[in-house]
Design a protein around this motif. Sequence first.
Motif: not given
Length: 103
Positions: A56, A58-59
């Motif tokens: 999970d 981010p990016g």
Amino acid sequence: MSFEKSQMRYNDGKVYKWDKPADVYSPYYTEGSGKTSFDRSNGNEVLFLINHLFKDFPGEPTLSHYQKAEEMIVFDLPSWRKSHKSLVKWILEYWDKREKLLV
């Protein structure tokens, strides 16, 4: 991208054993329970946990991110951290405090 065994920095046979599969059905991964024990000498479990940690993210995590998490587990993780939940919490708390980002 996922972290592969061949990309691990300490995959030389001295740090990890590879004879047991990761416990992918542990309550930590399936239910978020903090009661399951983490075996830092099991290379499969370390690899699975690192990939789980970044699912999970981010990016797109880079190889440096994966290797930094591995280095934290190998060198910095307090020995009293036994549960998967406790380990993940510790990595997230100390991520920015660890100065060395592997390249």
